[in-house]
Each structure stands twice: as structure tokens, then as C-alpha cells.
Scaffold this active site. Structure first.
Site, PDB file in Angstrom:
ATOM      1  N   LYS A 143      56.006 -49.929  34.568  1.00 12.40           N
ATOM      2  CA  LYS A 143      55.951 -50.163  35.993  1.00 12.40           C
ATOM      3  C   LYS A 143      55.185 -49.053  36.713  1.00 12.40           C
ATOM      4  CE  LYS A 143      60.486 -52.449  36.364  1.00 12.40           C
ATOM      5  NZ  LYS A 143      61.805 -52.304  37.021  1.00 12.40           N
TER       6      LYS A 143
ATOM      7  N   ASP B  92      52.148 -37.881  28.502  1.00 10.44           N
ATOM      8  CA  ASP B  92      52.677 -36.556  28.201  1.00 10.44           C
ATOM      9  C   ASP B  92      52.448 -36.212  26.733  1.00 10.44           C
ATOM     10  OD1 ASP B  92      54.725 -38.292  27.305  1.00 10.44           O
ATOM     11  OD2 ASP B  92      55.983 -37.830  29.005  1.00 10.44           O
TER      12      ASP B  92
ATOM     13  N   THR C 217      53.283 -42.483  23.126  1.00 16.09           N
ATOM     14  CA  THR C 217      53.355 -43.835  23.676  1.00 16.09           C
ATOM     15  C   THR C 217      51.971 -44.461  23.745  1.00 16.09           C
ATOM     16  OG1 THR C 217      55.324 -43.320  24.974  1.00 16.09           O
ATOM     17  CG2 THR C 217      54.010 -45.199  25.690  1.00 16.09           C
TER      18      THR C 217
ATOM     19  N   LYS D 251      50.149 -34.627  31.257  1.00 17.32           N
ATOM     20  CA  LYS D 251      51.079 -33.506  31.324  1.00 17.32           C
ATOM     21  C   LYS D 251      50.865 -32.584  30.119  1.00 17.32           C
ATOM     22  CE  LYS D 251      55.233 -34.499  32.727  1.00 17.32           C
ATOM     23  NZ  LYS D 251      56.662 -34.926  32.775  1.00 17.32           N
TER      24      LYS D 251
ATOM     25  N   VAL E 127      57.758 -35.259  37.428  1.00 15.85           N
ATOM     26  CA  VAL E 127      57.288 -35.663  38.743  1.00 15.85           C
ATOM     27  C   VAL E 127      57.618 -37.121  39.015  1.00 15.85           C
ATOM     28  CG1 VAL E 127      55.444 -33.937  38.863  1.00 15.85           C
ATOM     29  CG2 VAL E 127      54.984 -36.152  37.795  1.00 15.85           C
TER      30      VAL E 127
END
Length: 226
Positions: free
Chosen positions: A77, A146, A150, A174, A196
Site C-alpha cells: 500500500k 531497506d 523484499t 534506507k 519513517v
């Protein structure tokens, strides 16, 4: 306070690098939903800065992929706001340029976070059959990368459908110690390892209604923890 922001750029698409010691802006300088009072530490990247950087990414994408039909694959999302704004800016450039970039937009959803921790349990929703990507130029649009695990898993899944080309646009990258090194082709900002929220980035489905990207406070984490 803006003078305290130390940044550097990493080439055309490497992103704006925000240093580890950047404290962010005081919340008192910006408007934000008052139901989040006490839940945020600071405004990390103001909305206007996000918009300007998104326009620059749109120009870079247009320069690289102009006159090619592309399929935009928006990762939900968290990626919906960045994707919507990026697509709008590419469309505006197409209307006012000798080059065009015909686009179709599709959506998938990834879920790997519990509270503020990324897990190994990755769920891909809406990606069971991506056969429409076969032979196509694909632009994956993601809000944040990050560790890169994924993204690596998603790329492997998409590659199985034999697209002609895959590019990735990521608003945030990140800096984390266990990064896989899987980085987007187009990066908005490289940020320190801080959690964040805002601009559709959430913490357990809260904070998506923030316009700015902010750092969540420890009390905010406890308040919305599941």
C-alpha cells in the site's frame, strides 16, 4: 534550520543522500493532523521537497524510457501516493514533449512488516498471474527499500513472467547494515536507518494521511503497536 540539512547527490538517479546526523525539521514549522500530536519526532522530508524530487525522477525516467510503452507496477500500500504523483508528472511531460511514454498501471501488494520490524514472511497479493508482463517494459514503483530482500524476491517473481525489461523507482532507500545491495534504478532519497511514516508510509496502517515524511516517536510506536 534548513541550513542544518547536509545532503549529497549520487549521480543522476542515485538519490539525495540525507546524512545520519540530520535531525529533521521541528513539527511546529508545518501543518499536520493534530490526532498525531505526540506521535512524531520531526518532519524528515517536507512534502514540497518530495514533489520536486519526484518531478526530477519523472524527467530521468522520460529521458531513459521515452517512446517505449511501459507497464507501471505499483507496490501497495505504501507506494500508492508516490506512484500516483510520479505517473502524473510523467503524463505532464508526455503532453509537453516531443517524446511520449505510453503507460498502463497495475497494482500488487507486499506485506512483510510487523510493527517496525521487517520479517522473512513476505506476502505478495495480486501477483499470482502477471503473464500480461511478458515481453513488456516494466517499471516497478516502490515507496521504500531497506534490506532489499523484499525487492529481490519481487524481482525474481516478476522475471519469471519474462518481461522485456525491468526498471525500479524507489522513493526512499534506507541505509541498513544487512542490505542485500539490491537498489532501485531511480532513487528519490537515501535516508538513515530510522523508521519513517507519512506520504502513504504507515505504522500498522496509521500515518498514511500525513503529507510529509516524518520520524515516528517511541510513544507513537507504543500507541499503535499490535
Amino acid at each position: 534550520m534548513a541550513d542544518d540539512l547536509t545532503i549529497q547527490t549520487c549521480g543522476k538517479d542515485g538519490g539525495i543522500v540525507i546524512n545520519d546526523d540530520w535531525p529533521g525539521y521541528s513539527l511546529e514549522l508545518f501543518n499536520y493532523p493534530k490526532h498525531y500530536s505526540g506521535d512524531l519526532e520531526c518532519v524528515y522530508i517536507p512534502h514540497g521537497v518530495i514533489m520536486d524530487r519526484t518531478e526530477r525522477l519523472a524527467r530521468n525516467i522520460m529521458g531513459d524510457l521515452g517512446d517505449h510503452d511501459i507497464v507501471v507496477l505499483c507496490v501497495l500500500k505504501a507506494g500508492y501516493q508516490f506512484c500516483a504523483d510520479l505517473v502524473e508528472r510523467i503524463k505532464a511531460l508526455s503532453r509537453n514533449s516531443d517524446h511520449t511514454l505510453p503507460m498502463s498501471v497495475n497494482f500488487i501488494r507486499l506485506k512483510s512488516y510487523v510493527n517496525d520490524q521487517s520479517t522473512e514472511d513476505l506476502h505478495i497479493v495480486g501477483a499470482e498471474d502477471l503473464s500480461f508482463l511478458t515481453g513488456k517494459n516494466v517499471l516497478i514503483v516502490e515507496a521504500i527499500v531497506d534490506t532489499g530482500k523484499t525487492m529481490k524476491t519481487l524481482l525474481k517473481h516478476v522475471e519469471a513472467f519474462r518481461p522485456k525489461m525491468i526498471k525500479v523507482a524507489g522513493l526512499l532507500v534506507k541505509r541498513v547494515p544487512n542490505s542485500s545491495g539490491c537498489l532501485p534504478d531511480y532513487v528519490g532519497f537515501e535516508i538513515p536507518n530510522r523508521f519513517v511514516v507519512g506520504y502513504a508510509l504507515d505504522y500498522n496502517e496509521y500515518f498514511r494521511d500525513l503529507n510529509h515524511i516524518c520520524v515516528i516517536s517511541e510513544s507513537g510506536k507504543l500507541k499503535y503497536k499490535v
